[in-house]
Design an enzyme around this catalytic site. Structure first.
Site, PDB file in Angstrom:
ATOM      1  NE  ARG A   1      -2.237  -1.223   3.669  1.00  0.00           N
ATOM      2  CZ  ARG A   1      -1.970  -2.380   4.264  1.00  0.00           C
ATOM      3  NH1 ARG A   1      -2.314  -3.519   3.677  1.00  0.00           N
ATOM      4  NH2 ARG A   1      -1.397  -2.404   5.443  1.00  0.00           N
TER       5      ARG A   1
ATOM      6  CD  GLU B   1      22.036 -13.437  15.002  1.00  0.00           C
ATOM      7  OE1 GLU B   1      21.391 -13.980  15.930  1.00  0.00           O
ATOM      8  OE2 GLU B   1      23.119 -13.877  14.569  1.00  0.00           O
TER       9      GLU B   1
ATOM     10  CB  ILE C   1      19.524 -12.389  21.539  1.00  0.00           C
ATOM     11  CG1 ILE C   1      18.555 -11.785  22.549  1.00  0.00           C
ATOM     12  CG2 ILE C   1      20.575 -13.231  22.237  1.00  0.00           C
ATOM     13  CD1 ILE C   1      17.728 -12.811  23.289  1.00  0.00           C
TER      14      ILE C   1
ATOM     15  N   GLY D   1       0.823  -4.690  23.668  1.00  0.00           N
ATOM     16  CA  GLY D   1       1.372  -4.899  22.336  1.00  0.00           C
ATOM     17  C   GLY D   1       2.297  -6.093  22.229  1.00  0.00           C
TER      18      GLY D   1
ATOM     19  CD  GLU E   1       0.620  -9.411  16.107  1.00  0.00           C
ATOM     20  OE1 GLU E   1      -0.331  -8.671  15.759  1.00  0.00           O
ATOM     21  OE2 GLU E   1       1.815  -9.089  15.976  1.00  0.00           O
TER      22      GLU E   1
ATOM     23  CE  LYS F   1      10.941 -16.401  17.323  1.00  0.00           C
ATOM     24  NZ  LYS F   1      10.476 -15.568  18.464  1.00  0.00           N
TER      25      LYS F   1
END
Length: 433
Positions: A46, A128, A135, A186, A189, A204
């Site tokens: 957008r 990363e 981290i 926050g 979600e 992960k």
């Protein structure tokens, strides 16, 4: 020297921070790399949306044209998801561009294809930011520990679930109350499924296992359990054991009997009790922390902010400097190798410990009957505690390490006993080896 030009795919929270850092730190980045870095374009869906600090003249909706432009040297992908991210990254590498990505979902699902493309086209692929935000974790596994024998990776890699469990432990909040607090801040979600059901942590864990053990691992290979079933009773039981509940990602090499080489790898994500004396127990709120255990280096701990625009952008910029230096020297960086190709073992073969809380009938022989069920499945009992009388009788059993399949069979057997009114709490125990 000729500047290196950067194409950015996506300009949300992380992408906007990347643009800001490129602008504000332009001189420092040029000094660190040896050549200037210039933003060549930003692909967005957008273009009319207001993006503070982003030159509208750089915006385009044609991402493919951007990543294949002759004047682009490096592509940064922060749009997330599987497609079109995969196609765009492959197009970029085919066009000779080095790629930086924060896309854990794609790397966990189809990292092998991306790594093969990097090797085929002689480009860099750095990521990363895909695990644990700011981290520095993947590069130590990829480079610093490449000469060592990593045995285990254990950590908290999802800030949302850590915040929820921390609130349940520190303030006695229920799961729903703690989740609402995370959403208000926050950290979570509107649809928190990826976090609370463990999908984010599993992706992960797959990336960490692949790097640590040089073997192909995808998110589908990871045993996954979320935290939605963690109850106040589980948290209270952990406190009675001087433990705390954390959602853990665990990747470990399972050695052959009497040998050093791996029989396979175990990769899993689930909530577990860990002693309050363990360093991971003190990781509070939305922070991440990961332990890496290696044969020669010993135990290493990495701690910090695991998410957010600025921390993730910091990791992206770190990769950008590394890739730009490689380009300036004309030498690509390391490429993932999965020479070991160890099998990912089923969860049933994983050796774990259990905490089991039972509501039982208060009559003679209860303890013997329960102990017999554990013995029938070959599970040794470490400790037993009985509390209450009559209708409120409770039995708490903590096991020694045993195959998870045997522990699971024991719990199923306990549920069938007429003296057991309810298996009130079942949780694995980690961190005491």
């Amino acid at each position: 020297m000729k500047p290196l030009r950067v194409a950015l795919l996506g300009c949300g929270v992380v992408g906007t921070e990347v643009v800001r850092l490129l602008r504000e730190q332009a001189d420092d980045l040029a000094a660190r790399v040896g050549v200037p870095l210039e933003l060549a374009g930003v692909a967005v869906r957008r273009p009319d949306r207001v993006r503070a600090g982003v030159d509208r003249a750089l915006l385009t909706t044609d991402a493919r044209a951007l990543v294949t432009r002759d004047d682009v040297d490096i592509v940064i992908e922060v749009i997330g998801g599987i497609e079109p991210a995969r196609t765009l990254m492959l197009e970029a590498m085919k066009s000779g561009k080095s790629v930086i990505s924060a896309n854990k979902a794609l790397l966990a699902e189809d990292g092998a294809t991306l790594f093969a493309a990097a090797r085929e086209y002689g480009t860099d692929l750095y990521y990363e930011a895909s695990v644990a935000g700011a981290i520095p974790l993947l590069r130590p596994l990829r480079e610093s520990l490449v000469g060592d024998h990593v045995q285990r990776v254990l950590g908290i890699v999802n800030g949302t679930t850590n915040y929820i469990l921390d609130q349940m432990d520190a303030h006695g909040a229920g799961f729903n109350e703690a989740l609402e607090g995370a959403q208000a801040l926050g950290y979570a979600e509107a649809d928190p499924t990826a976090d609370v059901e463990g999908f984010d942590a599993a992706a992960k864990a797959a990336i960490l296992a692949q790097l640590a053990f040089h073997t192909p691992v995808t998110a589908a290979d990871v045993h996954r359990e979320g935290i939605t079933e963690v109850s106040p009773a589980d948290v209270a039981g952990a406190k009675e054991m001087d433990c705390v509940v954390k959602l853990l990602a665990i990747c470990e090499r399972v050695p052959e009997a009497g040998g050093r080489n791996g029989r396979g790898v175990s990769v899993r994500v689930y909530p577990a009790m860990i002693p309050r004396t363990h360093p991971l127990a003190s990781v509070r709120e939305a922070y991440n922390a990961v332990f890496v255990e290696a044969e020669s280096a010993g135990s290493l701990m990495f701690y910090g902010a695991g998410a957010g625009g600025a921390p993730t952008a910091s990791a992206v910029l770190g990769d950008l400097v590394a890739v730009a230096r490689n380009l300036a020297r004309g030498t690509p960086g390391p490429v993932e190798v999965t020479y070991a190709r160890l099998p990912v073992l089923p969860m049933g073969e994983t050796i774990t410990r259990y905490y089991v809380q039972l509501d039982v009938a208060d009559r003679s022989g209860v303890l013997a009957t329960v102990a017999e069920e554990f013995a029938r499945n070959g599970v040794s009992i470490q400790a037993v505690r009985q509390e209450g009388l009559s209708e409120d009788a409770q039995l708490v059993v903590v096991t020694h390490r045993a195959p998870d399949a045997a522990l699971s069979a024991t719990v199923q057997g306990l549920r069938r006993l007429d003296i057991v009114r309810e298996v009130a709490s079942v949780m694995r125990v980690e961190g005491e080896e």
